[in-house]
Design a protein around this motif. Structure first.
Motif, PDB file in Angstrom:
ATOM      1  N   GLY A 177       5.169   2.132  -0.992  1.00 31.30           N
ATOM      2  CA  GLY A 177       5.576   0.779  -0.649  1.00 31.30           C
ATOM      3  C   GLY A 177       5.483   0.506   0.837  1.00 31.30           C
ATOM      4  N   ALA A 178       4.729  -0.540   1.221  1.00 34.87           N
ATOM      5  CA  ALA A 178       4.556  -0.900   2.628  1.00 34.87           C
ATOM      6  C   ALA A 178       5.280  -2.192   2.972  1.00 34.87           C
ATOM      7  CB  ALA A 178       3.069  -1.021   2.956  1.00 34.87           C
ATOM      8  N   MET A 183       7.975   0.577   5.639  1.00 38.04           N
ATOM      9  CA  MET A 183       7.472   0.748   7.007  1.00 38.04           C
ATOM     10  C   MET A 183       8.479   1.492   7.889  1.00 38.04           C
ATOM     11  SD  MET A 183       4.440  -0.974   7.384  1.00 38.04           S
ATOM     12  CE  MET A 183       3.578  -2.478   6.921  1.00 38.04           C
ATOM     13  N   VAL A 184       9.739   1.071   7.842  1.00 34.72           N
ATOM     14  CA  VAL A 184      10.722   1.754   8.697  1.00 34.72           C
ATOM     15  C   VAL A 184      10.975   3.172   8.212  1.00 34.72           C
ATOM     16  CG1 VAL A 184      11.833  -0.370   9.496  1.00 34.72           C
ATOM     17  CG2 VAL A 184      12.711   0.769   7.447  1.00 34.72           C
ATOM     18  N   THR A 185      10.797   3.425   6.915  1.00 42.62           N
ATOM     19  CA  THR A 185      10.937   4.787   6.404  1.00 42.62           C
ATOM     20  C   THR A 185       9.810   5.660   6.930  1.00 42.62           C
ATOM     21  OG1 THR A 185      12.071   4.015   4.410  1.00 42.62           O
ATOM     22  CG2 THR A 185      11.063   6.195   4.319  1.00 42.62           C
ATOM     23  N   ALA A 186       8.590   5.132   6.963  1.00 41.19           N
ATOM     24  CA  ALA A 186       7.469   5.894   7.522  1.00 41.19           C
ATOM     25  C   ALA A 186       7.719   6.222   8.990  1.00 41.19           C
ATOM     26  CB  ALA A 186       6.173   5.096   7.362  1.00 41.19           C
ATOM     27  N   VAL A 199       1.134   6.123   3.363  1.00 41.91           N
ATOM     28  CA  VAL A 199       1.855   4.913   2.967  1.00 41.91           C
ATOM     29  C   VAL A 199       1.017   4.172   1.939  1.00 41.91           C
ATOM     30  CG1 VAL A 199       2.824   2.721   3.725  1.00 41.91           C
ATOM     31  CG2 VAL A 199       3.002   4.731   5.201  1.00 41.91           C
ATOM     32  N   THR A 200       1.618   3.857   0.798  1.00 46.99           N
ATOM     33  CA  THR A 200       0.880   3.205  -0.284  1.00 46.99           C
ATOM     34  C   THR A 200       1.308   1.756  -0.465  1.00 46.99           C
ATOM     35  OG1 THR A 200       2.385   3.586  -2.162  1.00 46.99           O
ATOM     36  CG2 THR A 200       0.983   5.433  -1.468  1.00 46.99           C
ATOM     37  N   ASP A 201       0.391   0.971  -0.979  1.00 42.78           N
ATOM     38  CA  ASP A 201       0.698  -0.403  -1.373  1.00 42.78           C
ATOM     39  C   ASP A 201      -0.523  -0.965  -2.090  1.00 42.78           C
ATOM     40  OD1 ASP A 201       3.219  -2.255  -0.281  1.00 42.78           O
ATOM     41  OD2 ASP A 201       1.552  -3.428  -1.049  1.00 42.78           O
ATOM     42  N   LEU A 202      -0.361  -2.165  -2.643  1.00 41.42           N
ATOM     43  CA  LEU A 202      -1.481  -2.897  -3.237  1.00 41.42           C
ATOM     44  C   LEU A 202      -2.017  -3.951  -2.287  1.00 41.42           C
ATOM     45  CD1 LEU A 202       0.009  -3.398  -6.807  1.00 41.42           C
ATOM     46  CD2 LEU A 202      -1.908  -1.898  -6.212  1.00 41.42           C
ATOM     47  N   ALA A 203      -1.216  -4.325  -1.271  1.00 40.21           N
ATOM     48  CA  ALA A 203      -1.589  -5.381  -0.326  1.00 40.21           C
ATOM     49  C   ALA A 203      -2.311  -4.775   0.870  1.00 40.21           C
ATOM     50  CB  ALA A 203      -0.363  -6.149   0.129  1.00 40.21           C
ATOM     51  N   GLU A 204      -3.600  -5.058   0.985  1.00 32.03           N
ATOM     52  CA  GLU A 204      -4.405  -4.456   2.051  1.00 32.03           C
ATOM     53  C   GLU A 204      -3.904  -4.856   3.435  1.00 32.03           C
ATOM     54  OE1 GLU A 204      -7.005  -1.909   3.615  1.00 32.03           O
ATOM     55  OE2 GLU A 204      -6.656  -2.175   1.456  1.00 32.03           O
ATOM     56  N   LYS A 205      -3.436  -6.102   3.588  1.00 37.00           N
ATOM     57  CA  LYS A 205      -2.954  -6.543   4.893  1.00 37.00           C
ATOM     58  C   LYS A 205      -1.754  -5.725   5.347  1.00 37.00           C
ATOM     59  CE  LYS A 205      -2.700  -9.043   8.585  1.00 37.00           C
ATOM     60  NZ  LYS A 205      -3.698  -8.868   9.668  1.00 37.00           N
TER      61      LYS A 205
END
Length: 350
Positions: A177-178, A183-186, A199-205
């Motif tokens: 999840g991004a 993000m703050v976890t990363a 970091v994974t997500d479906l939203a490229e942006k």
């Protein structure tokens, strides 16, 4: 004083709220009065707006929103020793019962009696001023802006998660999840010593934003790539030492053990509204450790310190700022979940 009030599901208004003025008219001996400066829009605020409830917490009466905040002390109680008028501060929004068993054990965040801003029936702080205990109010260094300070609350979730994971220097981690919490976890995982974070997500942006945070972050679009196929080769076939679930998605949650190394740790961050599938066999053969977090405890000063030192930089996550007079519009935009935005904030008149 005008406040941003959730009147009921799908209805917001900017209006005077006399009840909160009366409630906070008298300043307690160990309290401070704070003029609000910046307030972040949290996913929970938006969820109350669009759904009227989160689990057992139901909006049954008009409620002021907001709990990610910074401001300036404008009045101090008679017994306040650590803060002075004029101090720039951020505030921890959850107030436990100091006499509860959870508080006595140091787990004040899981105190059933905790009063948390913008969690029914407790009002939030999208309003000109608030009164808050000195013990949960933290002075800002000169080099930490109000906008960064309003990010301390979500950052605290990531730091608490990294602490629970017991990260060792050189560990590899996966963050599912991004969104803002992912993000703050990363960032927290890197600050804790991780050599690499996927970091994974479906939203490229959002993944593009994640990639700009550190060269040690590898974005993975799970709509186009298989996460295990990315993580295993990068870790000599071993897998990630830590997996953080920060999506709140049942589909993502049921896959948490797939990229995990033997002896690794899974940290569940994202809230799940319903029971989820749990692969006990996959957990067993890895002797996986599973941690769950609820908000945070004892980390606000650490977060402020890391922002001040530069160990963590949250500025790239603040993607849009609104004036207080545009608060209703800001929530409508946040509810539409723009893919290019991570954290939206509201600035109050000064």
């Amino acid at each position: 004083m005008q406040s941003l009030v959730l009147e009921r599901k799908d209805e917001l208004s900017l209006r005077d709220f006399p009840a909160i003025d009366r409630e906070e008219e008298v300043l307690g001996r160990r309290d401070v009065r704070i003029k609000m400066h910046t307030v972040g829009i949290c996913g929970s605020d938006v969820h109350y707006y669009t759904h009227g409830r989160i689990g057992p917490f139901v909006v049954n009466a008009p409620m002021i929103l907001g709990h990610e905040a910074s401001g300036t002390v404008i009045e101090v109680g008679a017994d306040v020793a650590r803060l002075r008028v004029g101090d720039r501060v951020c505030m921890e929004p959850g107030l436990p019962d100091p006499n509860s068993k959870a508080t006595q054990l140091g787990m004040y965040n899981v105190d059933p009696a905790v009063r948390f801003w913008a969690t029914p029936p407790v009002h939030g702080i999208l309003r000109p001023t608030c009164v808050h205990p000195e013990a949960f109010t933290f002075k800002l260094p000169d080099n930490v802006s109000f906008a960064e300070a309003a990010m301390v609350e979500p950052l605290a979730v990531g730091v608490h998660a990294a602490t629970k994971a017991k990260i060792k220097p050189g560990d590899n981690a996966v963050v599912l999840g991004a969104g803002p919490i992912g993000m703050v976890t990363a960032l927290s995982a890197l600050a804790a010593g991780c050599a690499r974070v996927f970091v994974t997500d479906l939203a490229e942006k959002k993944l593009q934003i994640a990639a700009t945070l550190s060269p040690a972050i590898t974005p993975v679009n799970v709509g186009a790539q298989d996460l295990v196929d990315v993580v295993k080769p990068a870790t000599d076939g071993w897998g990630a030492d830590v997996v953080f679930e920060a999506t709140g998605s049942p589909h993502a949650a049921k896959t948490v053990f797939e990229p995990l190394a033997p002896g690794g740790c899974v940290v569940m961050i994202g809230g799940q509204p319903d029971p989820i599938l749990y692969d006990a066999g996959a957990a067993m053969i890895r002797e996986a450790r599973v941690e769950n977090i609820f908000r945070y405890a004892h980390v606000f000063p650490r977060c402020v310190g890391m922002l001040s030192s530069g160990a963590i930089d949250v500025k790239p996550l603040i993607t849009r700022t609104f004036e207080f007079s545009d608060s209703v519009q800001a929530f409508d935009i946040a509810a539409s979940a723009p893919v290019a935005d991570v954290k939206m904030q509201i600035e109050l008149p000064q």
